[in-house]
Design a protein around this motif. Structure first.
Motif, PDB file in Angstrom:
ATOM      1  N   ASN A   5       0.849  -1.176   0.000  1.00 24.81           N
ATOM      2  CA  ASN A   5       0.000   0.000   0.000  1.00 24.81           C
ATOM      3  C   ASN A   5       0.891   1.234   0.000  1.00 24.81           C
ATOM      4  O   ASN A   5       1.382   1.666   1.044  1.00 24.81           O
ATOM      5  CB  ASN A   5      -0.932  -0.010   1.214  1.00 24.81           C
ATOM      6  N   GLU A   6       1.083   1.778  -1.170  1.00 21.36           N
ATOM      7  CA  GLU A   6       1.994   2.910  -1.322  1.00 21.36           C
ATOM      8  C   GLU A   6       1.543   4.123  -0.514  1.00 21.36           C
ATOM      9  O   GLU A   6       2.359   4.846   0.040  1.00 21.36           O
ATOM     10  CB  GLU A   6       2.103   3.277  -2.806  1.00 21.36           C
ATOM     11  N   GLU A   7       0.234   4.328  -0.414  1.00 19.46           N
ATOM     12  CA  GLU A   7      -0.285   5.466   0.328  1.00 19.46           C
ATOM     13  C   GLU A   7       0.064   5.369   1.816  1.00 19.46           C
ATOM     14  O   GLU A   7       0.457   6.344   2.446  1.00 19.46           O
ATOM     15  CB  GLU A   7      -1.800   5.582   0.134  1.00 19.46           C
ATOM     16  N   VAL A   8      -0.057   4.175   2.378  1.00 20.00           N
ATOM     17  CA  VAL A   8       0.293   3.963   3.787  1.00 20.00           C
ATOM     18  C   VAL A   8       1.789   4.205   3.981  1.00 20.00           C
ATOM     19  O   VAL A   8       2.199   4.887   4.921  1.00 20.00           O
ATOM     20  CB  VAL A   8      -0.098   2.544   4.255  1.00 20.00           C
ATOM     21  N   PHE A   9       2.603   3.667   3.099  1.00 22.88           N
ATOM     22  CA  PHE A   9       4.045   3.843   3.246  1.00 22.88           C
ATOM     23  C   PHE A   9       4.450   5.306   3.107  1.00 22.88           C
ATOM     24  O   PHE A   9       5.289   5.799   3.867  1.00 22.88           O
ATOM     25  CB  PHE A   9       4.821   2.989   2.238  1.00 22.88           C
ATOM     26  N   LYS A  10       3.864   6.017   2.164  1.00 25.32           N
ATOM     27  CA  LYS A  10       4.185   7.445   2.000  1.00 25.32           C
ATOM     28  C   LYS A  10       3.781   8.236   3.234  1.00 25.32           C
ATOM     29  O   LYS A  10       4.494   9.152   3.658  1.00 25.32           O
ATOM     30  CB  LYS A  10       3.501   8.010   0.760  1.00 25.32           C
ATOM     31  N   SER A  11       2.646   7.881   3.824  1.00 22.51           N
ATOM     32  CA  SER A  11       2.220   8.534   5.057  1.00 22.51           C
ATOM     33  C   SER A  11       3.213   8.250   6.179  1.00 22.51           C
ATOM     34  O   SER A  11       3.606   9.156   6.918  1.00 22.51           O
ATOM     35  CB  SER A  11       0.819   8.045   5.441  1.00 22.51           C
ATOM     36  N   PHE A  12       3.625   6.993   6.297  1.00 20.14           N
ATOM     37  CA  PHE A  12       4.623   6.625   7.307  1.00 20.14           C
ATOM     38  C   PHE A  12       5.924   7.397   7.080  1.00 20.14           C
ATOM     39  O   PHE A  12       6.507   7.930   8.024  1.00 20.14           O
ATOM     40  CB  PHE A  12       4.882   5.120   7.270  1.00 20.14           C
ATOM     41  N   ALA A  13       6.353   7.471   5.829  1.00 16.95           N
ATOM     42  CA  ALA A  13       7.589   8.196   5.513  1.00 16.95           C
ATOM     43  C   ALA A  13       7.455   9.675   5.875  1.00 16.95           C
ATOM     44  O   ALA A  13       8.391  10.276   6.426  1.00 16.95           O
ATOM     45  CB  ALA A  13       7.933   8.031   4.032  1.00 16.95           C
ATOM     46  N   PRO A  89      -2.351  -2.733   6.500  1.00 16.81           N
ATOM     47  CA  PRO A  89      -3.343  -2.120   7.384  1.00 16.81           C
ATOM     48  C   PRO A  89      -4.328  -1.257   6.596  1.00 16.81           C
ATOM     49  O   PRO A  89      -4.045  -0.838   5.470  1.00 16.81           O
ATOM     50  CB  PRO A  89      -2.489  -1.247   8.311  1.00 16.81           C
ATOM     51  N   CYS A  90      -5.451  -0.979   7.219  1.00 15.54           N
ATOM     52  CA  CYS A  90      -6.412  -0.029   6.661  1.00 15.54           C
ATOM     53  C   CYS A  90      -5.716   1.324   6.548  1.00 15.54           C
ATOM     54  O   CYS A  90      -5.062   1.779   7.503  1.00 15.54           O
ATOM     55  CB  CYS A  90      -7.619   0.064   7.589  1.00 15.54           C
ATOM     56  N   THR A  91      -5.826   1.964   5.407  1.00 15.99           N
ATOM     57  CA  THR A  91      -5.124   3.229   5.166  1.00 15.99           C
ATOM     58  C   THR A  91      -5.487   4.289   6.197  1.00 15.99           C
ATOM     59  O   THR A  91      -4.605   4.949   6.754  1.00 15.99           O
ATOM     60  CB  THR A  91      -5.422   3.741   3.743  1.00 15.99           C
ATOM     61  N   VAL A  92      -6.753   4.457   6.474  1.00  9.57           N
ATOM     62  CA  VAL A  92      -7.201   5.486   7.423  1.00  9.57           C
ATOM     63  C   VAL A  92      -6.657   5.195   8.820  1.00  9.57           C
ATOM     64  O   VAL A  92      -6.141   6.092   9.503  1.00  9.57           O
ATOM     65  CB  VAL A  92      -8.742   5.585   7.442  1.00  9.57           C
ATOM     66  N   VAL A  93      -6.739   3.963   9.252  1.00  3.07           N
ATOM     67  CA  VAL A  93      -6.258   3.577  10.581  1.00  3.07           C
ATOM     68  C   VAL A  93      -4.744   3.772  10.673  1.00  3.07           C
ATOM     69  O   VAL A  93      -4.232   4.311  11.665  1.00  3.07           O
ATOM     70  CB  VAL A  93      -6.647   2.121  10.918  1.00  3.07           C
ATOM     71  N   ALA A  94      -4.029   3.363   9.647  1.00  6.60           N
ATOM     72  CA  ALA A  94      -2.571   3.518   9.644  1.00  6.60           C
ATOM     73  C   ALA A  94      -2.179   4.988   9.736  1.00  6.60           C
ATOM     74  O   ALA A  94      -1.313   5.362  10.532  1.00  6.60           O
ATOM     75  CB  ALA A  94      -1.975   2.883   8.391  1.00  6.60           C
ATOM     76  N   LYS A  95      -2.836   5.821   8.936  1.00  3.76           N
ATOM     77  CA  LYS A  95      -2.508   7.255   8.973  1.00  3.76           C
ATOM     78  C   LYS A  95      -2.766   7.840  10.354  1.00  3.76           C
ATOM     79  O   LYS A  95      -1.989   8.672  10.833  1.00  3.76           O
ATOM     80  CB  LYS A  95      -3.308   8.005   7.913  1.00  3.76           C
ATOM     81  N   TRP A  96      -3.843   7.397  11.007  1.00  5.42           N
ATOM     82  CA  TRP A  96      -4.112   7.900  12.348  1.00  5.42           C
ATOM     83  C   TRP A  96      -3.087   7.402  13.360  1.00  5.42           C
ATOM     84  O   TRP A  96      -2.716   8.143  14.275  1.00  5.42           O
ATOM     85  CB  TRP A  96      -5.543   7.582  12.787  1.00  5.42           C
ATOM     86  N   HIS A  97      -2.597   6.202  13.206  1.00  2.00           N
ATOM     87  CA  HIS A  97      -1.498   5.728  14.062  1.00  2.00           C
ATOM     88  C   HIS A  97      -0.317   6.689  13.944  1.00  2.00           C
ATOM     89  O   HIS A  97       0.252   7.134  14.955  1.00  2.00           O
ATOM     90  CB  HIS A  97      -1.048   4.320  13.650  1.00  2.00           C
ATOM     91  N   PHE A  98       0.074   6.988  12.727  1.00  2.00           N
ATOM     92  CA  PHE A  98       1.247   7.825  12.491  1.00  2.00           C
ATOM     93  C   PHE A  98       1.026   9.252  13.002  1.00  2.00           C
ATOM     94  O   PHE A  98       1.903   9.834  13.652  1.00  2.00           O
ATOM     95  CB  PHE A  98       1.612   7.839  11.006  1.00  2.00           C
ATOM     96  N   ARG A  99      -0.151   9.796  12.722  1.00  2.00           N
ATOM     97  CA  ARG A  99      -0.457  11.170  13.165  1.00  2.00           C
ATOM     98  C   ARG A  99      -0.447  11.274  14.684  1.00  2.00           C
ATOM     99  O   ARG A  99       0.127  12.209  15.245  1.00  2.00           O
ATOM    100  CB  ARG A  99      -1.835  11.586  12.660  1.00  2.00           C
ATOM    101  N   GLN A 137      -0.420  -5.678  16.132  1.00  2.00           N
ATOM    102  CA  GLN A 137      -0.909  -6.015  14.801  1.00  2.00           C
ATOM    103  C   GLN A 137       0.162  -6.726  13.976  1.00  2.00           C
ATOM    104  O   GLN A 137      -0.147  -7.638  13.207  1.00  2.00           O
ATOM    105  CB  GLN A 137      -1.400  -4.759  14.089  1.00  2.00           C
ATOM    106  N   CYS A 138       1.412  -6.320  14.160  1.00  2.00           N
ATOM    107  CA  CYS A 138       2.515  -6.996  13.453  1.00  2.00           C
ATOM    108  C   CYS A 138       2.660  -8.440  13.932  1.00  2.00           C
ATOM    109  O   CYS A 138       2.799  -9.349  13.121  1.00  2.00           O
ATOM    110  CB  CYS A 138       3.831  -6.250  13.661  1.00  2.00           C
TER     111      CYS A 138
END
Length: 146
Positions: A5-13, A89-99, A137-138
């Motif tokens: 999921n490129e969007e999740v990875f870019k958000s993490f980055a 992971p779900c994109t929205v959930v992942a982004k909220w983890h990072f934020r 989750q991992c």
């Protein structure tokens, strides 16, 4: 591909980079505080600034502790975040983890420097919960491959 999921990875980055930028800022804040208080723990640094001897200062030590705590918490976030990205992971959930992690660590650093114990605990606790959530989750995802 490890991260599908490129969007999740870019958000993490993005959020990982923001966190590292803040960590670098804390190092600069340490230097600023040392100069402002004329507090240098190394003899050669004190001499370079025209001081007769090295000395410590509580404000400098506080910023250094905030910086050290940032390093101690950022490393697990970066490692876990990378593994977490691979769990689909779900994109929205992942982004909220990072934020939440970045916001929590910002609160922690500001509170640490300004001697606010409750806010510092809140920032630390939220950041730790994010890492624990990603770790759980991992483990659940990768258990079947172990």
């Amino acid at each position: 591909m490890l991260v599908n999921n490129e969007e999740v990875f870019k958000s993490f980055a993005f959020y990982g980079t923001l966190s590292m930028f803040k960590m670098i800022g804390l190092a600069a804040w340490t230097g600023k505080t040392k100069r402002a208080t004329q507090s240098f723990i190394n003899k050669e640094d004190a001499e370079r600034h025209g001081l007769p001897e090295a000395k410590t200062n509580e404000d400098v030590q506080r910023v250094q502790r905030a910086h050290r705590n940032e390093i101690e918490n950022l490393l697990p976030f970066l490692g876990l975040g990378l593994f977490y990205c691979a769990t689909r992971p779900c994109t929205v959930v992942a982004k909220w983890h990072f934020r939440v992690f970045v916001i929590a660590r910002f609160i922690h650093s500001v509170a640490y420097i300004n001697c606010k114990s409750k806010e510092r605990s809140l920032g630390f606790g939220l950041g730790a919960l994010v890492c624990l959530s990603m770790a759980g989750q991992c483990v659940a995802f990768f258990y079947k491959y172990a």
